[in-house]
Motif scaffolding. Sequence first.
Motif, short mmCIF file in Angstrom:
data_model
loop_
_atom_site.label_atom_id
_atom_site.label_comp_id
_atom_site.label_asym_id
_atom_site.label_seq_id
_atom_site.Cartn_x
_atom_site.Cartn_y
_atom_site.Cartn_z
N VAL A 168 0.85 -1.20 0.00
CA VAL A 168 0.00 0.00 0.00
C VAL A 168 0.88 1.25 0.00
N GLY A 169 1.95 1.22 0.77
CA GLY A 169 2.88 2.35 0.79
C GLY A 169 3.50 2.60 -0.57
N GLN A 170 3.91 1.54 -1.23
CA GLN A 170 4.51 1.68 -2.56
C GLN A 170 3.49 2.22 -3.56
N HIS A 171 2.25 1.77 -3.44
CA HIS A 171 1.19 2.27 -4.33
C HIS A 171 0.96 3.76 -4.10
N THR A 172 0.89 4.16 -2.84
CA THR A 172 0.66 5.59 -2.56
C THR A 172 1.87 6.42 -2.97
N LEU A 173 3.05 5.86 -2.87
CA LEU A 173 4.25 6.57 -3.33
C LEU A 173 4.19 6.79 -4.84
N ALA A 202 0.82 9.99 2.90
CA ALA A 202 0.24 8.66 3.12
C ALA A 202 1.31 7.58 3.00
N ALA A 203 2.20 7.73 2.04
CA ALA A 203 3.28 6.75 1.86
C ALA A 203 4.18 6.73 3.09
N LEU A 204 4.56 7.90 3.59
CA LEU A 204 5.40 7.96 4.79
C LEU A 204 4.72 7.28 5.97
N ALA A 205 3.43 7.50 6.12
CA ALA A 205 2.69 6.89 7.23
C ALA A 205 2.71 5.37 7.10
N ARG A 206 2.52 4.86 5.90
CA ARG A 206 2.51 3.41 5.69
C ARG A 206 3.88 2.81 5.99
N LEU A 229 12.41 1.50 6.33
CA LEU A 229 13.13 2.76 6.52
C LEU A 229 13.71 3.27 5.20
N GLU A 230 14.18 2.35 4.38
CA GLU A 230 14.68 2.74 3.06
C GLU A 230 13.58 3.44 2.25
N MET A 231 12.39 2.87 2.28
CA MET A 231 11.28 3.47 1.53
C MET A 231 10.89 4.82 2.11
N GLN A 232 10.99 4.98 3.43
CA GLN A 232 10.75 6.29 4.02
C GLN A 232 11.79 7.28 3.49
N HIS A 292 13.24 11.85 0.10
CA HIS A 292 14.08 12.37 -0.98
C HIS A 292 13.23 12.92 -2.12
N ARG A 293 12.19 12.21 -2.49
CA ARG A 293 11.32 12.67 -3.57
C ARG A 293 10.60 13.97 -3.21
N GLN A 294 10.44 14.21 -1.92
CA GLN A 294 9.83 15.46 -1.47
C GLN A 294 10.86 16.59 -1.38
N GLY A 295 12.11 16.29 -1.63
CA GLY A 295 13.16 17.29 -1.52
C GLY A 295 13.66 17.49 -0.10
N LYS A 296 13.29 16.59 0.81
CA LYS A 296 13.71 16.67 2.21
C LYS A 296 14.97 15.82 2.38
N LEU A 297 16.06 16.33 1.83
CA LEU A 297 17.28 15.54 1.74
C LEU A 297 17.90 15.24 3.10
N ASP A 298 17.94 16.21 3.99
CA ASP A 298 18.52 15.97 5.31
C ASP A 298 17.74 14.90 6.08
N GLU A 299 16.41 14.99 6.03
CA GLU A 299 15.58 13.98 6.69
C GLU A 299 15.77 12.61 6.06
N ALA A 300 15.90 12.60 4.73
CA ALA A 300 16.11 11.33 4.04
C ALA A 300 17.40 10.66 4.50
#
Length: 79
Positions: free
Chosen positions: A9-14, A21-25, A43-46, A51-59
């Motif tokens: 479900v997370g991969q689908h929402t991503l 929603a993907a982060l939550a899953r 954690l890798e998927m998070q 990263h796709r959101q541009g939140k590189l430090d958090e990634a």
Amino acid sequence: MLYTLIMKVGQHTLQKRDYPAALARFARAAYIANQNSDKASALEMQGITLHRQGKLDEAVETLKPALRLAKGNPTLTAH
């Protein structure tokens, strides 16, 4: 089984670019993971989602524990 379903479900929402929603899953999948390799994958998927959101430090901060958990996992360590 539940872990696998949540990850799918997370991969689908991503794919739909529903990043919150993907982060939550993926967070839920990491929480319920029974094995280090599963937790590392969640954690890798998070990290990928951040990263796709541009939140590189958090990634990067999310990927650090994933790499520690994934010792010997060539798929994760290749990223």
